[in-house]
Design a protein around this motif. Structure first.
Motif, PDB file in Angstrom:
ATOM      1  N   ARG A  87     -14.331  35.689 -13.199  1.00 16.31           N
ATOM      2  CA  ARG A  87     -14.342  37.165 -12.993  1.00 16.31           C
ATOM      3  C   ARG A  87     -13.460  37.906 -13.877  1.00 16.31           C
ATOM      4  O   ARG A  87     -13.762  38.767 -14.235  1.00 16.31           O
ATOM      5  CB  ARG A  87     -14.679  37.302 -11.745  1.00 16.31           C
TER       6      ARG A  87
ATOM      7  N   THR B 248     -13.784  30.705  -9.820  1.00 20.06           N
ATOM      8  CA  THR B 248     -14.754  31.726 -10.302  1.00 20.06           C
ATOM      9  C   THR B 248     -13.855  33.056 -10.231  1.00 20.06           C
ATOM     10  O   THR B 248     -14.238  33.851 -10.979  1.00 20.06           O
ATOM     11  CB  THR B 248     -15.712  31.894  -8.792  1.00 20.06           C
TER      12      THR B 248
ATOM     13  N   GLU C 104     -25.603  30.038 -16.815  1.00 23.23           N
ATOM     14  CA  GLU C 104     -24.301  29.942 -16.258  1.00 23.23           C
ATOM     15  C   GLU C 104     -23.977  28.721 -15.522  1.00 23.23           C
ATOM     16  O   GLU C 104     -25.167  28.008 -15.059  1.00 23.23           O
ATOM     17  CB  GLU C 104     -23.995  31.332 -15.136  1.00 23.23           C
TER      18      GLU C 104
ATOM     19  N   GLU D 116     -16.765  36.925 -16.860  1.00 22.61           N
ATOM     20  CA  GLU D 116     -18.062  36.138 -16.912  1.00 22.61           C
ATOM     21  C   GLU D 116     -18.571  36.487 -15.419  1.00 22.61           C
ATOM     22  O   GLU D 116     -18.030  36.380 -14.175  1.00 22.61           O
ATOM     23  CB  GLU D 116     -17.402  34.642 -16.783  1.00 22.61           C
ATOM     24  N   SER D 117     -19.837  36.645 -15.701  1.00 20.70           N
ATOM     25  CA  SER D 117     -20.604  36.934 -14.194  1.00 20.70           C
ATOM     26  C   SER D 117     -21.750  35.843 -14.034  1.00 20.70           C
ATOM     27  O   SER D 117     -22.525  35.576 -14.858  1.00 20.70           O
ATOM     28  CB  SER D 117     -21.462  38.195 -14.812  1.00 20.70           C
ATOM     29  N   TRP D 118     -21.460  35.252 -12.836  1.00 23.32           N
ATOM     30  CA  TRP D 118     -22.249  34.296 -12.466  1.00 23.32           C
ATOM     31  C   TRP D 118     -23.079  34.601 -11.053  1.00 23.32           C
ATOM     32  O   TRP D 118     -23.052  34.002 -10.241  1.00 23.32           O
ATOM     33  CB  TRP D 118     -21.448  32.893 -11.971  1.00 23.32           C
ATOM     34  N   SER D 119     -24.000  35.827 -11.375  1.00 20.66           N
ATOM     35  CA  SER D 119     -24.915  36.131 -10.406  1.00 20.66           C
ATOM     36  C   SER D 119     -25.946  35.555 -10.076  1.00 20.66           C
ATOM     37  O   SER D 119     -26.548  35.559  -8.981  1.00 20.66           O
ATOM     38  CB  SER D 119     -24.841  37.754 -10.664  1.00 20.66           C
TER      39      SER D 119
END
Length: 83
Positions: A30, A26, A43, A34-37
């Motif tokens: 980041r 992760t 995602e 790449e945003s994995w919110s």
């Protein structure tokens, strides 16, 4: 008893390695922007599954390992009956 202790130690080690791997993965994501919110979007979800699974396994395996070692130490010092 020896196999149980080894199994608990291996489980603990693998869970720690999995958690560190997800943290590293992760962090690279980041760094690339790449945003994995959200877990509801397109995602990847597997890092969250592995990370949270490892976070639950680590304390469980640690408690089991400590309990097994304590039991082994107590059993080593209790005299065995000759009957």
């Amino acid at each position: 008893m020896k196999r149980w202790i080894i199994s608990a130690a291996i489980t603990l080690g693998l869970a720690i390695i999995a958690l560190l791997g997800v943290i590293g993965y992760t962090a690279v994501g980041r760094a690339r922007g790449e945003s994995w919110s959200s877990l509801n979007g397109p995602e990847p979800v597997w890092p969250a599954v592995i990370g949270f699974g490892a976070m639950y396994i680590i304390p469980t395996a640690a408690v089991v390992l400590v309990a097994l070692i304590a039991i082994a130490v107590v059993r080593a010092y209790i005299p065995k009956s000759r009957a």
